[in-house]
Design a protein around this motif. Structure first.
Motif, mmCIF file in Angstrom:
data_model
loop_
_atom_site.group_PDB
_atom_site.id
_atom_site.type_symbol
_atom_site.label_atom_id
_atom_site.label_comp_id
_atom_site.label_asym_id
_atom_site.label_seq_id
_atom_site.Cartn_x
_atom_site.Cartn_y
_atom_site.Cartn_z
ATOM 1 N N VAL A 163 0.858 -1.178 0.000
ATOM 2 C CA VAL A 163 0.000 0.000 0.000
ATOM 3 C C VAL A 163 0.895 1.228 0.000
ATOM 4 C CG1 VAL A 163 -1.734 1.327 1.253
ATOM 5 C CG2 VAL A 163 -1.874 -1.165 1.215
ATOM 6 N N TRP A 164 0.748 2.077 -1.060
ATOM 7 C CA TRP A 164 1.531 3.301 -1.118
ATOM 8 C C TRP A 164 0.626 4.489 -0.789
ATOM 9 C CZ3 TRP A 164 4.296 -0.337 -4.085
ATOM 10 C CH2 TRP A 164 5.678 -0.318 -3.859
ATOM 11 N N GLU A 165 0.625 4.850 0.496
ATOM 12 C CA GLU A 165 -0.084 6.024 0.967
ATOM 13 C C GLU A 165 0.344 6.271 2.402
ATOM 14 O OE1 GLU A 165 -4.273 5.589 1.255
ATOM 15 O OE2 GLU A 165 -4.192 3.846 2.556
ATOM 16 N N LYS A 166 0.184 7.493 2.868
ATOM 17 C CA LYS A 166 0.474 7.802 4.259
ATOM 18 C C LYS A 166 -0.744 7.433 5.085
ATOM 19 C CE LYS A 166 1.987 11.406 7.450
ATOM 20 N NZ LYS A 166 2.339 12.836 7.628
ATOM 21 N N ARG A 167 -0.595 6.462 5.966
ATOM 22 C CA ARG A 167 -1.724 5.960 6.727
ATOM 23 C C ARG A 167 -1.594 6.410 8.180
ATOM 24 N NH1 ARG A 167 -1.803 -0.317 5.394
ATOM 25 N NH2 ARG A 167 -4.069 -0.143 5.439
ATOM 26 N N GLU A 168 -2.692 6.891 8.751
ATOM 27 C CA GLU A 168 -2.705 7.382 10.118
ATOM 28 C C GLU A 168 -3.569 6.456 10.974
ATOM 29 O OE1 GLU A 168 -0.791 9.697 11.027
ATOM 30 O OE2 GLU A 168 -0.237 10.551 9.085
ATOM 31 N N GLY A 307 -3.225 -9.327 17.497
ATOM 32 C CA GLY A 307 -3.429 -8.955 16.096
ATOM 33 C C GLY A 307 -4.231 -10.023 15.382
ATOM 34 N N ASP A 308 -4.846 -9.651 14.256
ATOM 35 C CA ASP A 308 -5.666 -10.627 13.531
ATOM 36 C C ASP A 308 -4.850 -11.465 12.550
ATOM 37 O OD1 ASP A 308 -5.151 -8.796 11.551
ATOM 38 O OD2 ASP A 308 -7.236 -8.266 11.160
ATOM 39 N N ALA A 309 -3.551 -11.177 12.411
ATOM 40 C CA ALA A 309 -2.659 -11.952 11.541
ATOM 41 C C ALA A 309 -3.212 -12.086 10.124
ATOM 42 C CB ALA A 309 -2.396 -13.339 12.136
ATOM 43 N N THR A 310 -4.041 -11.141 9.710
ATOM 44 C CA THR A 310 -4.657 -11.167 8.382
ATOM 45 C C THR A 310 -3.903 -10.196 7.481
ATOM 46 O OG1 THR A 310 -6.816 -11.723 9.310
ATOM 47 C CG2 THR A 310 -6.788 -10.784 7.093
ATOM 48 N N MET A 311 -3.120 -10.756 6.576
ATOM 49 C CA MET A 311 -2.249 -9.941 5.728
ATOM 50 C C MET A 311 -1.817 -10.790 4.537
ATOM 51 S SD MET A 311 1.122 -10.160 8.192
ATOM 52 C CE MET A 311 0.250 -10.690 9.668
ATOM 53 N N SER A 312 -1.083 -10.192 3.638
ATOM 54 C CA SER A 312 -0.480 -10.960 2.559
ATOM 55 C C SER A 312 0.617 -11.855 3.140
ATOM 56 C CB SER A 312 0.129 -10.014 1.523
ATOM 57 O OG SER A 312 1.002 -10.722 0.660
ATOM 58 N N PRO A 313 0.706 -13.121 2.717
ATOM 59 C CA PRO A 313 1.791 -13.986 3.212
ATOM 60 C C PRO A 313 3.173 -13.397 2.970
ATOM 61 C CG PRO A 313 0.143 -15.275 2.053
ATOM 62 C CD PRO A 313 -0.209 -13.846 1.821
ATOM 63 N N TYR A 314 3.316 -12.558 1.917
ATOM 64 C CA TYR A 314 4.612 -11.945 1.641
ATOM 65 C C TYR A 314 5.082 -11.076 2.811
ATOM 66 C CZ TYR A 314 3.868 -13.257 -3.263
ATOM 67 O OH TYR A 314 3.657 -13.947 -4.428
ATOM 68 N N ILE A 316 5.046 -11.732 5.793
ATOM 69 C CA ILE A 316 5.694 -12.566 6.805
ATOM 70 C C ILE A 316 6.961 -13.216 6.257
ATOM 71 C CG2 ILE A 316 5.364 -14.487 8.415
ATOM 72 C CD1 ILE A 316 2.361 -14.065 8.162
ATOM 73 N N ILE A 317 6.901 -13.711 5.043
ATOM 74 C CA ILE A 317 7.989 -14.570 4.551
ATOM 75 C C ILE A 317 8.950 -13.873 3.593
ATOM 76 C CG2 ILE A 317 6.535 -16.617 4.804
ATOM 77 C CD1 ILE A 317 6.009 -16.590 1.833
ATOM 78 N N GLN A 318 8.634 -12.674 3.109
ATOM 79 C CA GLN A 318 9.414 -12.056 2.040
ATOM 80 C C GLN A 318 10.110 -10.777 2.525
ATOM 81 O OE1 GLN A 318 9.715 -13.018 -1.354
ATOM 82 N NE2 GLN A 318 11.237 -11.378 -1.442
ATOM 83 N N PRO A 319 11.455 -10.661 2.401
ATOM 84 C CA PRO A 319 12.093 -9.360 2.629
ATOM 85 C C PRO A 319 11.514 -8.324 1.660
ATOM 86 C CG PRO A 319 13.734 -11.113 2.551
ATOM 87 C CD PRO A 319 12.435 -11.729 2.121
ATOM 88 N N GLY A 320 11.198 -7.137 2.165
ATOM 89 C CA GLY A 320 10.540 -6.131 1.349
ATOM 90 C C GLY A 320 9.048 -6.328 1.218
ATOM 91 N N GLY A 321 8.498 -7.314 1.900
ATOM 92 C CA GLY A 321 7.085 -7.646 1.744
ATOM 93 C C GLY A 321 6.142 -6.826 2.585
ATOM 94 N N SER A 322 6.660 -5.990 3.481
ATOM 95 C CA SER A 322 5.782 -5.145 4.293
ATOM 96 C C SER A 322 4.882 -4.307 3.413
ATOM 97 C CB SER A 322 6.610 -4.228 5.199
ATOM 98 O OG SER A 322 5.796 -3.229 5.779
ATOM 99 N N VAL A 323 3.633 -4.151 3.837
ATOM 100 C CA VAL A 323 2.667 -3.403 3.048
ATOM 101 C C VAL A 323 2.974 -1.909 3.056
ATOM 102 C CG1 VAL A 323 0.992 -2.945 4.873
ATOM 103 C CG2 VAL A 323 0.191 -3.317 2.538
ATOM 104 N N GLU A 324 3.799 -1.449 4.012
ATOM 105 C CA GLU A 324 4.030 -0.016 4.170
ATOM 106 C C GLU A 324 5.450 0.447 3.894
ATOM 107 O OE1 GLU A 324 0.889 1.891 7.105
ATOM 108 O OE2 GLU A 324 2.482 0.893 8.195
ATOM 109 N N HIS A 325 6.450 -0.418 4.017
ATOM 110 C CA HIS A 325 7.819 0.028 3.822
ATOM 111 C C HIS A 325 8.666 -1.131 3.303
ATOM 112 C CE1 HIS A 325 8.421 -2.119 7.582
ATOM 113 N NE2 HIS A 325 9.732 -1.946 7.485
ATOM 114 N N ASN A 326 9.889 -0.814 2.927
ATOM 115 C CA ASN A 326 10.790 -1.820 2.377
ATOM 116 C C ASN A 326 11.620 -2.425 3.504
ATOM 117 O OD1 ASN A 326 12.198 -3.387 0.520
ATOM 118 N ND2 ASN A 326 13.714 -1.788 0.123
ATOM 119 N N ASN A 327 11.131 -3.503 4.095
ATOM 120 C CA ASN A 327 11.831 -4.150 5.199
ATOM 121 C C ASN A 327 12.954 -5.041 4.681
ATOM 122 O OD1 ASN A 327 9.328 -5.525 4.262
ATOM 123 N ND2 ASN A 327 10.113 -7.235 5.483
ATOM 124 N N LYS A 328 14.141 -4.865 5.242
ATOM 125 C CA LYS A 328 15.309 -5.621 4.768
ATOM 126 C C LYS A 328 15.246 -7.076 5.176
ATOM 127 C CE LYS A 328 18.384 -1.610 4.707
ATOM 128 N NZ LYS A 328 19.650 -1.014 5.227
#
Length: 390
Positions: A163-168, A307-314, A316-328
């Motif tokens: 998701v590319w947006e500033k979320r509050e 948490g509801d653990a409801t998200m894209s599997p990426y 959890i398992i993929q570097p850079g898979g965070s919905v908000e930022h590029n996690n190493k």
């Protein structure tokens, strides 16, 4: 109307005083704000709400009051803008949805970069370009089983992998009182298993009372020593699909705040990564390095993740898979570090357990937790507290 607004806020258990109400009236008369609903919302919150923990409760009260006023106004013949936007959202049959291709993480990122370079204008209702509606994996308001949402609200499918947006987000209200008693009783189980010190201590009041009833002959009374030594570190998922569970999580949070003397709380979104925060209004400027938190809290602390653990599997398992930022590093890597640092840990999931089998991300997180995922119900909390007590 504003007198009704004052009593409406008081009915929603907001500690608004008469003096604060008069300050609001004086400010309105001075003409410091434009005559818009948004400006009145901010002005009223600034003058009437003095504690930020009540902001979420104020939002709920303001929303319900505004809807009641809006319903009393004459019907507007203008077509709402969101109705027009909905016309661009392509309605797909279940067969058409099943036929849409999942591209995989690497190919999806490559396609997105290519679209950014090639696209020259706005698009709506298509299947390729970045736009609104349709079945393109890029944009918002449409449907794709695995896409990137940009520049607008979700259509409710919750299938975006980025998701590319500033979320509050807003902090959970820890003053919520309704419905917390059963949660308190379940959480109290952990305190009973965590007493330290002498097994018994002198009950002074009971000794005095029994001695008086015994004609002055000393009658010592002993009770279990009451030391609340439980140390709880709580990580709370906030925003996105967790908005559906705000009321339940606030009840749990209020119960935990009253039951545990040593309780520290941090927030995350979807999955813990390299940074956590304690104030959602400052989450972009005041963050805490997860490594520092791992070093600060030793294994004497119990870890409770909510948490509801409801998200894209990426995520959890993929570097850079965070919905908000590029996690190493992947979310799974950080979860393993948390569990190694705090062996006594549980995950509390407010999503109804009947839905867990349909969420791939929940299955992944259950495996990472070693099966220590429990529902946010009285029985689920009792099982979780039993697991933390071992």
């Amino acid at each position: 109307m504003l007198i009704d607004f004052f009593y409406h806020l008081r009915a929603h258990r907001l500690p608004v005083s008469v003096q604060e109400y008069l300050t609001l009236l004086e400010t309105l008369q001075s003409g410091v704000m434009p005559p818009t609903v948004d400006d009145f919302y901010h002005l009223a919150r600034m003058t009437l709400v003095k504690n930020e923990t009540f902001f979420d409760r104020y939002d709920q009260a303001f929303g319900s009051f505004y809807r009641s006023v809006e319903a009393a106004l004459p019907a507007d013949k203008d077509i709402p803008l969101e109705w027009l936007i909905k016309q661009f959202q392509k309605q797909l049959t279940p067969e058409e949805k099943a036929a849409l291709e999942k591209h995989g993480w690497d190919k999806l990122m490559e396609m997105f970069k290519q679209r950014l370079e090639e696209q020259e204008g706005r698009h709506a209702g298509g299947s390729k370009w970045i736009g609104t509606g349709g079945s393109s994996p890029f944009g918002h308001g449409g449907y794709h089983p695995e896409g990137i949402r940009l520049g607008g609200p979700s259509a409710g499918n919750r299938s975006a992998v980025k998701v590319w947006e500033k979320r509050e987000y807003r902090d959970y209200d820890d003053q919520q009182e309704l419905g917390t008693r059963n949660f308190k009783m379940a959480l109290r189980r952990l305190r009973r298993f965590a007493r330290e010190g002498a097994e018994l201590e002198l009950d002074l009041d009971g000794t005095i009372s029994n001695t008086a009833r015994n004609a002055g002959f000393l009658d010592l009374q002993m009770v279990p020593e009451r030391h609340n030594t439980v140390k709880v570190l709580m990580l709370l998922d906030v925003g996105g699909s967790m908005d559906d569970h705000i009321a339940r999580v606030e009840e749990l949070f209020s119960a935990a705040r009253s039951e545990f003397r040593h309780l520290d709380v941090f927030y995350f979104h979807n999955c813990p990564y390299e940074m956590l925060w304690q104030d959602n209004r400052r989450r972009h400027t005041e963050r805490f390095d997860t490594w520092d938190i791992l070093r600060k809290y030793n294994e004497d602390w119990r870890l409770i993740i909510v948490g509801d653990a409801t998200m894209s599997p990426y995520e959890i398992i993929q570097p850079g898979g965070s919905v908000e930022h590029n996690n190493k590093e992947s979310g799974a890597t950080w979860m393993q570090r948390l569990l190694e640092n705090w062996p006594k840990a549980v995950w509390l999931n407010p999503e109804p357990s009947a839905y867990w089998q349909y969420r791939q991300s929940i299955s992944i997180m259950q495996n990472l937790m070693g099966g220590r995922m429990f529902g946010v119900t009285v029985s689920g909390l009792e099982q979780a507290m039993r697991a933390l007590s071992k």
